[in-house]
Design an enzyme around this catalytic site. Structure first.
Site, mmCIF file in Angstrom:
data_model
loop_
_atom_site.group_PDB
_atom_site.id
_atom_site.type_symbol
_atom_site.label_atom_id
_atom_site.label_comp_id
_atom_site.label_asym_id
_atom_site.label_seq_id
_atom_site.Cartn_x
_atom_site.Cartn_y
_atom_site.Cartn_z
ATOM 1 N N LYS A 107 0.815 -1.212 0.000
ATOM 2 C CA LYS A 107 0.000 0.000 0.000
ATOM 3 C C LYS A 107 0.854 1.270 0.000
ATOM 4 C CE LYS A 107 -4.238 -1.878 1.955
ATOM 5 N NZ LYS A 107 -3.858 -3.263 2.359
HETATM 6 C C1 LIG Z 1 -4.602 -4.290 1.790
HETATM 7 C C2 LIG Z 1 -3.933 -5.610 1.782
HETATM 8 C C3 LIG Z 1 -4.381 -6.672 0.961
HETATM 9 C C4 LIG Z 1 -5.629 -6.555 0.111
HETATM 10 O O1 LIG Z 1 -5.470 -5.652 -0.955
HETATM 11 P P1 LIG Z 1 -6.750 -5.096 -1.738
HETATM 12 O O2 LIG Z 1 -6.236 -4.119 -2.707
HETATM 13 O O3 LIG Z 1 -7.633 -4.483 -0.703
HETATM 14 O O4 LIG Z 1 -7.402 -6.279 -2.387
HETATM 15 C C5 LIG Z 1 -3.650 -7.844 0.950
HETATM 16 N N1 LIG Z 1 -2.563 -8.004 1.732
HETATM 17 C C6 LIG Z 1 -2.102 -7.019 2.532
HETATM 18 C C7 LIG Z 1 -0.909 -7.276 3.373
HETATM 19 C C8 LIG Z 1 -2.767 -5.801 2.591
HETATM 20 O O5 LIG Z 1 -2.317 -4.846 3.406
#
Ligand SMILES: *Cc1c(COP(=O)(O)O)cnc(C)c1O
Length: 437
Positions: A107
């Site tokens: 993210k």
């Molecule tokens: C946010 C997150 C996900 C999921 O990602 P999306 O874009 O919401 O599908 C998977 N793994 C981790 C570690 C995350 O922080």
């Protein structure tokens, strides 16, 4: 570029409006009016480019009509101060490690890009302060808080459920200070999300302050995630492994996989996708039945994927909406798997014993989905390793009987002093707090 709403009831928006507002006025998600294809010879040549150059090419296709090339390149450069390497785990299965950024989760890419793009618009237009509200169960809050830290003209409020995020996660957004305020809510993650949603709907609040969201509903957060799909392709092409790519994405709100589908739509040769889920499996159910039934989430070991109503599902439907039978076309390109906590733990353990590779609980879903999918010898599987295992040290050590090292970046956060404001889960209290800001 104009942006339309997936609900089709709101006027077109400019990039700036889409980024500043987050959600369209009809509560739909913004989509770019067109997706500019990347030429075949450019794709063939990706293997000779750096990550920065690749990301600039893709960013140009999305945002080039709205932002000067030099500014855009600068934003990309500030965003990507780290690599996203592809690592072989076994046979024809590779891990795309997206956890080398400041908060050790994928993210970071979207959050940093969005912070810089929003910061650019605020400066250019002389906008009054923009306030980002973000509800988190752990990972989003840290990436957003760190991405936006110190950006002029933006204040971030992180809402998190008291006692329900790990100490490592908590310190990543409660120790920063400056333009980051952590709000410790006496409730669940769903309560935090409900508070944020109510705030966006509240007229008095919106008159008092400019509010936006930094969840993957925001185009500036989810679109840049397509950069590393192109970069993964380039890395695998260099070693002659990119001809038949199967990409497995551990999914929660489906922003990450949607960015991959955008890359595919732009011409990146990906044979098919896999959406890997934990027990929150409404998408798999949709694939199997054609019916989408959102429901409350259940908690699992892979907690960043505990989502019962993935917001970006609307974008996937919209992308395939031009077909007569969208469900059939979606099933052709995306398959789904679900894993229980027991299966996640078994995968982590077996992979560690057999290969020495340490999966985090989210990556474990992505990896196991590739195994269950029975790749042909010509296919190459890539799963997105979305977080560094040390972010889930408690769980990982318990399952693997290890004592994994905490990277220096994480340790630095743990030394800071926690600052947070405690609030109840009732909206009036939250509203009064914001009105005093
Ligand atoms: C946010 C997150 C996900 C999921 O990602 P999306 O874009 O919401 O599908 C998977 N793994 C981790 C570690 C995350 O922080």
């Amino acid at each position: 570029m104009k942006y339309y709403s997936t609900n089709k009831q709101a006027p077109f928006a400019s990039l700036e409006e889409a980024v500043v507002k987050g959600l369209a006025s009809d509560k739909g998600l913004f989509m770019p009016e067109s997706i500019q294809p990347i030429d075949k010879d450019v794709i063939t040549d990706l293997k000779n480019k750096t990550f920065h150059e690749i990301a600039c090419t893709v960013a140009q296709a999305f945002f080039g009509q709205d932002i000067e090339p030099d500014t855009l390149n600068e934003i990309v450069k500030d965003t990507l101060s780290f690599e996203t390497p592809v690592v072989n785990v076994r046979d024809n299965i590779y891990s795309l490690e997206l956890f080398h950024g400041p908060t050790l989760a994928f993210k970071d890419v979207g959050a940093r890009f969005m912070a810089r793009l929003l910061g650019y618009f605020i400066q250019k237009e002389g906008l009054k302060q923009v306030n980002v509200l973000v509800a988190t169960s752990g990972d989003t809050g840290s990436a957003v808080a760190n991405g936006f830290l110190g950006v002029p003209g933006i204040h971030v409020y992180v809402l998190y459920p008291k006692g329900k995020v790990s100490p490592i996660q908590e310190c990543q957004f409660t120790t920063l200070g400056q333009n980051i305020t952590a709000l410790e809510i006496d409730g669940t993650f769903d309560d935090c999300q409900a508070l944020v949603k109510s705030a966006f709907m509240d007229e008095a609040l919106n008159q008092h302050m400019k509010l936006t969201s930094a969840n993957s509903i925001n185009v500036a957060r989810f679109l840049p995630q397509s950069f590393y799909y192109f970069n993964a392709y380039a890395q695998l092409d260099r070693i002659g492994e990119a001809d038949e790519l199967v990409v497995s994405v551990p999914s929660g709100n489906f922003g990450n996989i949607t960015a991959g589908i955008f890359a595919y739509w732009m011409g990146l040769p990906i044979k098919r996708f896999i959406a890997a889920n934990n027990r929150n499996d409404v998408f798999l159910e949709y694939l199997n039945t054609g019916v989408y039934t959102p429901r409350p989430s259940v908690s699992t070991l892979a907690n960043a994927m505990d989502v019962g109503n993935p917001s970006n599902f609307a974008r996937i439907l919209d992308l395939f909406g031009k077909y007569e039978d969208p469900h059939k076309e979606i099933c052709k390109r995306i398959s789904g798997y679900r894993f229980t906590d027991e299966e996640i733990a078994a995968t982590m353990k077996q992979t560690y014993t057999e290969t020495g590779y340490i999966l985090d609980p989210h990556g474990a879903c992505g990896y196991q989905a590739l195994v269950n999918n029975h790749l042909t010898p010509n296919e190459t599987g890539v799963f997105l390793e979305t977080a560094h295992p040390a972010k889930f040290k408690g769980v990982v050590d318990q399952i693997l009987s290890t004592d994994i090292k905490i990277p220096a970046k994480l340790k630095a956060f743990m030394q800071g002093k926690k600052q947070s404001i405690e609030l109840s889960k009732d909206f009036e209290g939250f509203k009064q707090f914001l009105l005093q800001q």
